[in-house]
Design an enzyme around this catalytic site. Structure first.
Site, PDB file in Angstrom:
ATOM      1  N   HIS A  19     -32.640  -5.061  11.982  1.00  0.00           N
ATOM      2  CA  HIS A  19     -31.454  -5.167  11.116  1.00  0.00           C
ATOM      3  C   HIS A  19     -31.526  -4.127   9.996  1.00  0.00           C
ATOM      4  O   HIS A  19     -30.537  -3.449   9.683  1.00  0.00           O
ATOM      5  CB  HIS A  19     -31.408  -6.556  10.473  1.00  0.00           C
ATOM      6  CG  HIS A  19     -30.891  -7.650  11.355  1.00  0.00           C
ATOM      7  ND1 HIS A  19     -29.664  -7.600  11.978  1.00  0.00           N
ATOM      8  CD2 HIS A  19     -31.438  -8.855  11.697  1.00  0.00           C
ATOM      9  CE1 HIS A  19     -29.465  -8.721  12.673  1.00  0.00           C
ATOM     10  NE2 HIS A  19     -30.537  -9.488  12.521  1.00  0.00           N
ATOM     11  N   GLU A  63     -36.205  -8.510  11.874  1.00  0.00           N
ATOM     12  CA  GLU A  63     -35.463  -8.163  10.656  1.00  0.00           C
ATOM     13  C   GLU A  63     -35.546  -6.672  10.352  1.00  0.00           C
ATOM     14  O   GLU A  63     -34.628  -6.108   9.748  1.00  0.00           O
ATOM     15  CB  GLU A  63     -35.964  -8.992   9.475  1.00  0.00           C
ATOM     16  CG  GLU A  63     -35.852 -10.503   9.655  1.00  0.00           C
ATOM     17  CD  GLU A  63     -34.456 -10.993  10.004  1.00  0.00           C
ATOM     18  OE1 GLU A  63     -33.470 -10.287   9.680  1.00  0.00           O
ATOM     19  OE2 GLU A  63     -34.340 -12.069  10.622  1.00  0.00           O
TER      20      GLU A  63
END
Length: 499
Positions: free
Chosen positions: A267, A264
């Site tokens: 991202h 994550e």
């Protein structure tokens, strides 16, 4: 001085950005903070915002302004022309969908996801059959409407929503190529990989959280503009100036959470690195789901599961989780062996990078059948079990929570998203090969914890360019060639077979 049609459009799309910001925060709160009883009200709020965004974008004057601005595009610079192109794409897709359908889908998807969260924990498939059937019905309506407008098949229209230009036939061809070599490679690796030394827990959640935050800081995540929380399913959301990522913890396996955090963070770095001067315009947004997934997999798979990264992270892992210095179980070599251990398992998000594509191919095959009407929701468990047994040797009969209920995507209406994970993995390998050529000594920098050059390269070549170019154009420009799975195959052979 008169305001030009293009300037009018910039004002309207800045308003859309603010609506999107509000939606993102409500989604984050729903997943992280909202009490269970808030689901229906939250669905109504999200549906109201979706309707507002739809009306803002489909107002009668918008089409005329786009026509006028395109007629004067010679007066615009490269960023403005790219912005105008992105505006047109958003407008075309939005006009294709009636506002009532958008509103209904938001209500149905929010309700279904809320039911799924409870039902999955209870392994209760029957509870989700009806709400998921409604979501699928509406998704088919959306796909048909988009397909009519874009002159695409329904499933291609959904794929194109998440990654422009992606087509079912191209995905199937790439996946057939992966199916051609992955099973044999998996068998070879399983037959020769050593068994890592055990790392007995428990690993307290609080210690794992501190470790994750330290790794995020090392990778240059900006905590002044972001935060880490816990949710049922790890995700990255928010906006560039308020980026939210989540993970989930298991006291028995710290790598599960750590790798989710690193995934994550990839991202989030993309989101935080988008061009600041275009923050509220479409051209300043991310390119698409496959490129976004390529950034998370670049950080998780290409970097963080590498031996060099474990050379850097090993002492930090040992310090936070109570390992003894000099204990071979906590060595960089053993941590690396655990991080790349191949095993045929049930859960997609826990899968290694060799078996992961087979999880995605399964979902691709099922969801295109669902969208085409060739598979009914009630028949998903049997179809899932048959494919899992065939491709990974794992039965999910009666085990819905670790089978067809494990992912949130279909329950929240995200049909067509799954292929972007493996497309992103292919891209990530190609990006990393290009970064290695551009940054001599990259592996040594990673092992030393010097991530500035690598993050700087990502900022220059990918993050900071927003939607200035299409994904295909950008990949070709940065790497010198269009998407080619040979980079992924070569990466796997080097890491797992020592070639």
């Amino acid at each position: 001085m008169a305001v030009s049609p293009y300037e009018h459009l910039e004002t309207r799309f800045a308003e859309l950005h603010q609506i999107s910001h509000a939606q993102a925060m409500l989604y984050w709160d729903e997943a992280v903070m909202m009490p269970r009883g808030g689901g229906p009200a939250r669905g109504e709020a999200l549906a109201a915002l979706a309707s507002l965004a739809h009306r803002t974008l489909t107002a009668p004057q918008v089409g005329g302004l786009l026509d006028e601005a395109e007629g004067r595009s010679a007066q615009l610079d490269a960023w403005q022309r790219a912005n105008l192109r992105a505006m047109r794409r958003m407008h075309t897709r939005t006009v294709a969908l009636p506002e009532a359908l958008v509103h209904a889908m938001q209500i149905a998807a929010t309700r279904c996801e809320q039911i799924w969260r409870v039902a999955r924990a209870e392994n209760d498939w029957t509870a989700v059959v009806s709400p998921l059937s409604e979501v699928l019905r509406l998704a088919r309506e959306e796909a048909a409407a988009l397909g009519d407008t874009l002159k695409l098949s329904p499933y291609d229209a959904l794929l194109d929503m998440y990654e422009e230009g992606t087509r079912e036939a191209d995905v199937a061809r790439l996946f057939d190529e992966l199916k051609g070599f992955l099973p044999g490679m998996i068998d070879r690796v399983l037959g020769q990989q050593p068994e890592p030394l055990p790392l007995p827990g428990p690993f307290p959640d609080a210690h794992q959280r501190k470790l994750g935050e330290e790794m995020m800081r090392a990778l240059q995540f900006d905590f002044e503009r972001g935060r880490l929380d816990v949710s049922h399913h790890p995700f990255c959301g928010g906006v560039p100036d308020d980026t939210r990522i989540t993970t989930r913890y298991s006291e028995d396996d710290f790598l599960e959470s750590l790798m989710a955090v690193l995934h994550e963070t990839g991202h989030a770095l993309y989101q935080q690195g988008l061009p600041a001067e275009w923050r509220r315009q479409p051209v300043g947004d991310c390119l698409g789901a496959a490129v976004h997934e390529s950034q998370s997999l670049f950080v998780e798979m290409q970097v963080s599961r590498g031996r060099a990264f474990m050379g850097f992270a090993g002492p930090h892992i040992r310090q936070h989780l109570g390992g003894r210095q000099g204990d071979a179980a906590w060595s960089a070599d053993n941590l690396h062996a655990r991080a790349i251990r191949v095993a045929c398992g049930l859960i997609r998000v826990d899968a290694d990078e060799l078996t992961y594509p087979l999880h995605i191919i399964l979902r691709f095959e099922l969801e295109r059948a669902l969208v085409a009407g060739a598979l009914a929701v009630a028949d998903i468990p049997d179809a899932w079990n048959a494919r899992m047994t065939r491709s990974l040797g794992q039965s999910t009969e009666g085990n819905f929570k670790d089978g067809c209920m494990q992912d949130v995507h279909w329950f929240s209406g995200l049909f067509g998203y799954f292929p972007t994970y493996t497309l992103g993995a292919l891209m990530a390998a190609q990006w990393f090969a290009a970064a290695g050529k551009a940054l001599p000594g990259l592996e040594a920098q990673i092992e030393a914890g010097e991530f500035g050059p690598l993050v700087g390269w990502l900022r220059r070549e990918i993050h900071g360019r927003g939607q200035l170019k299409t994904a295909r154009e950008l990949l070709t420009e940065v790497t010198g060639e269009p998407l080619d799975p040979r980079h992924f195959k070569a990466h796997l052979e080097r890491r797992y077979l020592g070639r």
